[in-house]
Design a protein around this motif. Structure first.
Motif, PDB file in Angstrom:
ATOM      1  N   VAL A  37     -31.640 -22.265 -90.520  1.00 38.40           N
ATOM      2  CA  VAL A  37     -32.615 -23.204 -91.076  1.00 38.40           C
ATOM      3  C   VAL A  37     -32.521 -23.201 -92.599  1.00 38.40           C
ATOM      4  CG1 VAL A  37     -35.067 -23.791 -91.214  1.00 38.40           C
ATOM      5  CG2 VAL A  37     -34.133 -22.870 -89.098  1.00 38.40           C
ATOM      6  N   VAL A  38     -32.303 -21.997 -93.155  1.00 37.51           N
ATOM      7  CA  VAL A  38     -32.180 -21.893 -94.609  1.00 37.51           C
ATOM      8  C   VAL A  38     -30.889 -22.570 -95.085  1.00 37.51           C
ATOM      9  CG1 VAL A  38     -32.015 -20.280 -96.554  1.00 37.51           C
ATOM     10  CG2 VAL A  38     -33.529 -19.754 -94.628  1.00 37.51           C
ATOM     11  N   LEU A  39     -29.826 -22.391 -94.302  1.00 36.07           N
ATOM     12  CA  LEU A  39     -28.516 -22.865 -94.751  1.00 36.07           C
ATOM     13  C   LEU A  39     -28.302 -24.370 -94.600  1.00 36.07           C
ATOM     14  CD1 LEU A  39     -26.061 -20.098 -93.489  1.00 36.07           C
ATOM     15  CD2 LEU A  39     -26.643 -20.650 -95.845  1.00 36.07           C
ATOM     16  N   PHE A  40     -28.889 -24.955 -93.558  1.00 29.57           N
ATOM     17  CA  PHE A  40     -28.596 -26.355 -93.287  1.00 29.57           C
ATOM     18  C   PHE A  40     -29.783 -27.252 -93.624  1.00 29.57           C
ATOM     19  CE2 PHE A  40     -25.741 -23.991 -90.591  1.00 29.57           C
ATOM     20  CZ  PHE A  40     -24.533 -24.652 -90.791  1.00 29.57           C
ATOM     21  N   GLU A  41     -29.482 -28.239 -94.427  1.00 29.43           N
ATOM     22  CA  GLU A  41     -30.496 -29.223 -94.759  1.00 29.43           C
ATOM     23  C   GLU A  41     -30.886 -30.001 -93.501  1.00 29.43           C
ATOM     24  OE1 GLU A  41     -32.042 -29.793 -97.590  1.00 29.43           O
ATOM     25  OE2 GLU A  41     -33.112 -31.537 -96.772  1.00 29.43           O
ATOM     26  N   ASN A  42     -29.857 -30.340 -92.735  1.00 28.12           N
ATOM     27  CA  ASN A  42     -30.087 -31.137 -91.543  1.00 28.12           C
ATOM     28  C   ASN A  42     -30.505 -30.261 -90.363  1.00 28.12           C
ATOM     29  OD1 ASN A  42     -29.100 -32.380 -88.871  1.00 28.12           O
ATOM     30  ND2 ASN A  42     -29.087 -34.119 -90.288  1.00 28.12           N
ATOM     31  N   GLU A  43     -31.626 -30.614 -89.761  1.00 25.57           N
ATOM     32  CA  GLU A  43     -32.175 -29.796 -88.681  1.00 25.57           C
ATOM     33  C   GLU A  43     -31.241 -29.735 -87.473  1.00 25.57           C
ATOM     34  OE1 GLU A  43     -36.496 -30.333 -87.994  1.00 25.57           O
ATOM     35  OE2 GLU A  43     -35.979 -30.274 -85.868  1.00 25.57           O
ATOM     36  N   ALA A  44     -30.631 -30.868 -87.157  1.00 24.31           N
ATOM     37  CA  ALA A  44     -29.732 -30.906 -86.002  1.00 24.31           C
ATOM     38  C   ALA A  44     -28.528 -29.992 -86.221  1.00 24.31           C
ATOM     39  CB  ALA A  44     -29.274 -32.329 -85.738  1.00 24.31           C
ATOM     40  N   ASP A  45     -27.978 -29.999 -87.424  1.00 26.11           N
ATOM     41  CA  ASP A  45     -26.839 -29.124 -87.719  1.00 26.11           C
ATOM     42  C   ASP A  45     -27.232 -27.656 -87.569  1.00 26.11           C
ATOM     43  OD1 ASP A  45     -25.525 -31.439 -88.247  1.00 26.11           O
ATOM     44  OD2 ASP A  45     -25.491 -31.195 -90.434  1.00 26.11           O
ATOM     45  N   ALA A  46     -28.436 -27.342 -88.038  1.00 27.66           N
ATOM     46  CA  ALA A  46     -28.925 -25.962 -87.902  1.00 27.66           C
ATOM     47  C   ALA A  46     -29.072 -25.603 -86.424  1.00 27.66           C
ATOM     48  CB  ALA A  46     -30.262 -25.799 -88.616  1.00 27.66           C
ATOM     49  N   TYR A  47     -29.582 -26.576 -85.647  1.00 24.47           N
ATOM     50  CA  TYR A  47     -29.757 -26.330 -84.214  1.00 24.47           C
ATOM     51  C   TYR A  47     -28.432 -25.960 -83.568  1.00 24.47           C
ATOM     52  CZ  TYR A  47     -30.535 -27.070 -79.247  1.00 24.47           C
ATOM     53  OH  TYR A  47     -30.589 -26.893 -77.895  1.00 24.47           O
ATOM     54  N   TRP A  48     -27.401 -26.758 -83.874  1.00 27.51           N
ATOM     55  CA  TRP A  48     -26.125 -26.532 -83.182  1.00 27.51           C
ATOM     56  C   TRP A  48     -25.470 -25.232 -83.605  1.00 27.51           C
ATOM     57  CZ3 TRP A  48     -25.328 -28.451 -78.784  1.00 27.51           C
ATOM     58  CH2 TRP A  48     -25.917 -29.672 -78.433  1.00 27.51           C
ATOM     59  N   CYS A  49     -25.667 -24.857 -84.839  1.00 27.65           N
ATOM     60  CA  CYS A  49     -25.150 -23.571 -85.282  1.00 27.65           C
ATOM     61  C   CYS A  49     -25.866 -22.437 -84.561  1.00 27.65           C
ATOM     62  CB  CYS A  49     -25.351 -23.419 -86.792  1.00 27.65           C
ATOM     63  SG  CYS A  49     -23.813 -23.219 -87.655  1.00 27.65           S
ATOM     64  N   PHE A  50     -27.175 -22.600 -84.436  1.00 31.03           N
ATOM     65  CA  PHE A  50     -27.969 -21.602 -83.721  1.00 31.03           C
ATOM     66  C   PHE A  50     -27.544 -21.536 -82.263  1.00 31.03           C
ATOM     67  CE2 PHE A  50     -31.899 -20.977 -81.101  1.00 31.03           C
ATOM     68  CZ  PHE A  50     -31.997 -19.616 -81.304  1.00 31.03           C
ATOM     69  N   GLU A  51     -27.335 -22.703 -81.681  1.00 33.83           N
ATOM     70  CA  GLU A  51     -26.939 -22.753 -80.273  1.00 33.83           C
ATOM     71  C   GLU A  51     -25.623 -22.012 -80.076  1.00 33.83           C
ATOM     72  OE1 GLU A  51     -25.041 -24.684 -76.691  1.00 33.83           O
ATOM     73  OE2 GLU A  51     -24.352 -24.653 -78.750  1.00 33.83           O
ATOM     74  N   ARG A  52     -24.689 -22.212 -81.028  1.00 32.30           N
ATOM     75  CA  ARG A  52     -23.397 -21.512 -80.962  1.00 32.30           C
ATOM     76  C   ARG A  52     -23.593 -20.004 -81.100  1.00 32.30           C
ATOM     77  NH1 ARG A  52     -19.097 -24.061 -78.757  1.00 32.30           N
ATOM     78  NH2 ARG A  52     -20.271 -25.944 -78.308  1.00 32.30           N
ATOM     79  N   ALA A  53     -24.461 -19.624 -82.029  1.00 34.77           N
ATOM     80  CA  ALA A  53     -24.715 -18.203 -82.251  1.00 34.77           C
ATOM     81  C   ALA A  53     -25.317 -17.576 -81.002  1.00 34.77           C
ATOM     82  CB  ALA A  53     -25.643 -18.007 -83.444  1.00 34.77           C
ATOM     83  N   MET A  54     -26.214 -18.331 -80.357  1.00 33.23           N
ATOM     84  CA  MET A  54     -26.847 -17.812 -79.145  1.00 33.23           C
ATOM     85  C   MET A  54     -25.819 -17.579 -78.053  1.00 33.23           C
ATOM     86  SD  MET A  54     -29.945 -17.033 -79.304  1.00 33.23           S
ATOM     87  CE  MET A  54     -30.299 -16.878 -77.555  1.00 33.23           C
ATOM     88  N   ARG A  55     -24.879 -18.504 -77.940  1.00 36.54           N
ATOM     89  CA  ARG A  55     -23.832 -18.329 -76.934  1.00 36.54           C
ATOM     90  C   ARG A  55     -23.118 -17.015 -77.149  1.00 36.54           C
ATOM     91  NH1 ARG A  55     -20.483 -23.569 -75.104  1.00 36.54           N
ATOM     92  NH2 ARG A  55     -22.212 -25.038 -75.120  1.00 36.54           N
ATOM     93  N   ARG A  56     -22.842 -16.748 -78.425  1.00 37.21           N
ATOM     94  CA  ARG A  56     -22.091 -15.523 -78.735  1.00 37.21           C
ATOM     95  C   ARG A  56     -22.946 -14.278 -78.534  1.00 37.21           C
ATOM     96  NH1 ARG A  56     -17.228 -16.220 -82.583  1.00 37.21           N
ATOM     97  NH2 ARG A  56     -16.550 -18.210 -81.776  1.00 37.21           N
ATOM     98  N   LEU A  57     -24.206 -14.451 -78.773  1.00 38.91           N
ATOM     99  CA  LEU A  57     -25.093 -13.282 -78.699  1.00 38.91           C
ATOM    100  C   LEU A  57     -25.752 -13.141 -77.337  1.00 38.91           C
ATOM    101  CD1 LEU A  57     -26.789 -13.794 -82.144  1.00 38.91           C
ATOM    102  CD2 LEU A  57     -25.314 -11.877 -81.522  1.00 38.91           C
ATOM    103  N   LEU A  58     -25.326 -14.001 -76.427  1.00 41.52           N
ATOM    104  CA  LEU A  58     -26.030 -14.093 -75.151  1.00 41.52           C
ATOM    105  C   LEU A  58     -26.299 -12.735 -74.520  1.00 41.52           C
ATOM    106  CD1 LEU A  58     -27.090 -16.511 -73.751  1.00 41.52           C
ATOM    107  CD2 LEU A  58     -25.145 -16.423 -72.201  1.00 41.52           C
ATOM    108  N   MET A  59     -25.279 -11.965 -74.427  1.00 43.49           N
ATOM    109  CA  MET A  59     -25.429 -10.680 -73.759  1.00 43.49           C
ATOM    110  C   MET A  59     -26.497  -9.833 -74.419  1.00 43.49           C
ATOM    111  SD  MET A  59     -23.572 -10.802 -71.251  1.00 43.49           S
ATOM    112  CE  MET A  59     -23.626  -9.142 -70.643  1.00 43.49           C
TER     113      MET A  59
END
Lengths: 542, 216
Positions: free
Chosen positions: A219-241
């Motif tokens: 949220v801090v890094l991305f001005e655009n909320e959608a871009d932040a969402y997708w980065c978070f979504e990617r991070a979650m995939r990686r951190l799933l376990m």
């Protein structure tokens, strides 16, 4: 030179300004801009081909050495988290970005229909629905435009989602509070939107406390909320376990590891499993053997101690002493034999149930066994896979040559351990067998144990990942008609039984560890005595 | 300071659990009591943590091992392990949020389902410093505590109001329970503790199955 250093530091601070009143409480970041090492904006932009393909190997080297300059951090993270492949072109990426933003806006609109506060720049910290899903009168932003849907599954999903929203809000206000960025309610709302929409889209994970901290940097890094969402979504995939669920096995470790480890050899990995307060205690050498004495299955013991054993155990007396540290307070040999046989007669191998009293039956499951014995109940099950069959046969052959085939007497293993020379691998197997004998068949040294255990133990490279509770339970049911010979699980059954009839006695409680460790010889004796009728029967405690 | 003696020097070790809704201030109560620290910018607790501190009760040293957990429902998977062996509990709500007081009933039920009946429970009304935002009256809370047979105290971890008292009171009461029990069985070691029924339904073993819902 001095001047340059100061400018870069000030430049850095400007990226993530901290509230003045929090300056002292915020730890200084370890990251430092290092000219020539840190990946700069200039170098980053020059790492793309004309079409926009990224030379990822080149930038990775730099990132590893000196980190990423804050000005390009968001863009770099998108690549690192896999939002875009390095071979994508500028055009590819702008298309993907466009599509993803549209997708996010679509979901956001869908969520907004159900909870209008989403996307409004505000967020929720108080409940909008009751526990049974009824809307709470006067709850702000709760009025949904949506028609009642008759699909029960869908309705349930909606309610569960609505119930988690205030929890997200409560955590949002506690996220990175020292940052000036989060003093702005709209920024907090951005974080809340993303987490809320994620919770809706991934209803399996929904929201778990801690996800706010993962999402916050985006949220801090991305001005655009959608871009932040997708980065978070990617991070979650990686951190799933890691993020999906709290792992009960970790908790088990947390409870018992104090005993297995001393300050001197405590590993950083293990230390991380402690909470922030206790971690300091462990670091500074606080020891509490009493509270953590735990019985692990042989493999776990070996996992923790094999270095010590191989190094220190010159004679078997030492091995026995080390084992004594671990096998807790009960001398199983002293447990009343007639109680053991009485309990065993009340175990039904088909239903895995133990009849405590006429009107009360306890069904054993692997979790219970794991807890009583303090053995891990991981995800991996032991099955004699066909693929291992050849290996198994091979192993049997070796045992045969060493006259260890089939069921063997513990005393024989003891003798072999004591007086014969083996290589490390054979020593390990023998030791496992012996330890297992102590745990599974504690009755006396003549007890027979099956060498087939060794096969499983030998293949358990990481003991914590295996479901030992289930293994024990299967073993128990398989040989329950013959338990006197194989002695398996007698102690386990006894502990489960004694536990169920335990007379509340606060004095004997210890706070940590598995059940088997909470029992002492004294409390076992007392409980058995009180359960013993004049006619010599058990089960008096009704 | 006597209260901060060597960690391993104690006569009794009591496990005390902190429970209550998310954000009521459980972690700050813990840090105030064990380290005399308060953090306005504290983060939400993940999983379980515990801290210890020893205090004097009568002439004995009582070491309290205080467990703190995430308030979120999702972390309930570890419930029975969390409650196991607890002899005291602080049931915390936030005086500025009425819903946290309403949920106390549920927390109390869970607590009683998982622990021995002799557990000492204190209802704690935290954030008492926020007088202008108060949403739960002292009278309501007192009445509830009396009805449910709980101790009651209003605290502020921020102002360090009553925090010490709340924990000390619980530990002292636990100590008395332990002494009384020891006395009861003292005469004849084989005798059953007087007047105690064996409450099998409440025993830990029956609850253990809930532990592993995530790994199943």
């Amino acid at each position: 030179m001095m001047f340059l250093k100061r400018t870069t530091q000030a430049e850095l601070d400007a990226f993530y300004p901290v509230r003045p009143e929090c300056q002292d409480s915020v730890p200084k970041p370890r990251f430092k801009l290092r000219t020539g090492k840190t990946l700069s904006a200039r170098r980053w932009h020059s790492s793309f081909s004309e079409e926009g393909q990224l030379d990822i190997a080149k930038v990775l080297r730099r990132i590893q050495r000196g980190g990423v300059h804050p000005s390009i951090r968001g863009a770099v993270w998108e690549f690192l988290l896999g939002c875009y492949g390095p071979n994508s072109t500028f055009d590819d990426r702008s298309l993907i970005r466009q599509r993803r933003r549209e997708q996010y806006d679509e979901w956001k609109a869908e969520c907004k229909k159900m909870v209008p506060v989403i996307g409004s720049g505000k967020f929720l910290t108080t409940p909008i629905v009751t526990d049974d899903g009824q809307p709470i009168e006067g709850a702000p932003g709760a009025q949904s435009d949506q028609q009642q849907n008759n699909d029960a599954v869908f309705e349930k999903k909606v309610i569960q989602w609505k119930q988690v929203l205030p929890q997200i809000g409560l955590d949002v206000v506690r996220t990175d509070q020292p940052l000036v960025f989060y003093q702005n309610e709209r920024n907090q709302a951005k974080l809340w939107n993303i987490l809320s929409i994620y919770a809706w889209e991934d209803s399996d994970i929904s929201y778990v406390q801690g996800m706010n901290d993962i999402c916050s940097p985006m949220v801090v890094l991305f001005e655009n909320e959608a871009d932040a969402y997708w980065c978070f979504e990617r991070a979650m995939r990686r951190l799933l376990m890691w993020a999906m669920e709290y792992n009960p096995n970790t908790f088990l470790l947390y409870e018992t590891s104090a005993a297995a480890e001393t300050t001197a050899n405590i590993s950083e990995k293990l230390l991380k499993q402690y909470g922030k307060y206790e971690r300091n205690n462990v670091r500074t050498g606080f020891k509490d053997y009493q509270s953590g004495l735990a019985v692990f299955l042989a493999a776990s013991i070996l996992e923790n101690k094999h270095k010590r054993i191989l190094k220190e155990a010159k004679g078997l007396d030492d091995v026995v002493e080390i084992l004594g540290d671990v096998t807790g307070n009960i001398d199983a040999k002293k447990i009343d034999q007639s109680l053991i046989s009485w309990i065993a007669s009340r175990f039904d191998p088909v239903t895995h149930s133990l009849k405590i009293r006429e009107d009360l039956t306890t069904v054993l499951d692997s979790e219970m066994v794991g807890w009583v014995l303090g053995v891990p109940s991981g995800d991996i099950l032991f099955y004699p896979e066909k693929a291992y069959y050849e290996e198994f046969k091979q192993l049997k052959k070796i045992y045969k040559e060493n006259s260890l085939c089939g069921a063997i007497k513990r005393s024989k293993v003891y003798h072999k351990l004591c007086f014969e020379k083996y290589n490390k691998s054979m020593f390990k197997q023998l030791f496992l067998l012996y330890t297992l004998g102590v745990l599974l068949c504690p009755m006396d040294n003549k007890t027979w144990i099956s060498s087939s255990h060794v096969y499983y133990l030998n293949n358990a490279s990481n003991a914590y990942e295996y479901n030992w509770g289930r293994y024990m339970l299967e073993w128990l049911t398989k040989y329950s008609d013959n338990w006197e010979v194989l002695g398996c699980g007698a102690l386990l059954l006894a502990i489960i039984y004694l536990d169920r009839i335990r007379h509340a006695s606060i004095v004997d409680w210890k706070v940590n560890g598995c059940r088997i460790c909470e029992w002492t010889q004294d409390s076992v004796d007392k409980t058995i005595k009180s359960d013993h009728s004049h006619q010599g029967h058990y089960g008096k405690s009704k | 300071m006597a209260a901060y003696r060597a960690e391993d020097d104690y006569d009794y070790l009591f496990k005390v659990v902190l429970i209550g809704d998310s954000g009521v201030g459980k972690s700050n109560l813990l840090s105030r009591f064990t380290r005399n620290e308060f953090n306005l910018e504290s983060k939400s607790t993940i999983g379980v943590e515990f801290a210890t501190r020893s205090i004097h009760v009568d002439d004995k040293i009582v070491k309290a091992q205080i467990w703190d957990t995430a308030g979120q429902e999702r972390y309930r998977a570890i419930t029975s392990a969390y409650y196991r062996g607890a002899v005291g509990a602080l049931l915390v709500y936030d005086v500025t949020r009425h819903v946290t007081f309403e949920n106390i009933e549920r927390w109390l039920k869970e607590l009683r389902d998982h622990t021995d009946s002799s557990i000492v429970i204190m209802l704690v009304a935290n954030k008492a410093d926020l007088r202008h935002l108060r949403a739960v009256s002292t009278e309501d809370a007192k009445a509830f505590a009396e009805r449910e047979n709980l101790f009651f105290m209003e605290t502020s971890a921020l102002e360090s109001l009553n925090v010490e008292n709340a924990f000390s009171e619980v530990l002292t009461q636990v100590y008395h329970v332990v002494c009384r029990k020891a006395l009861d069985v003292g005469g004849d070691p084989t005798a059953l503790p007087k007047g105690q029924t064996i409450d099998i339904g409440k025993d830990d073993v029956s609850e253990v199955k809930k532990v592993g819902c995530c790994s199943a």
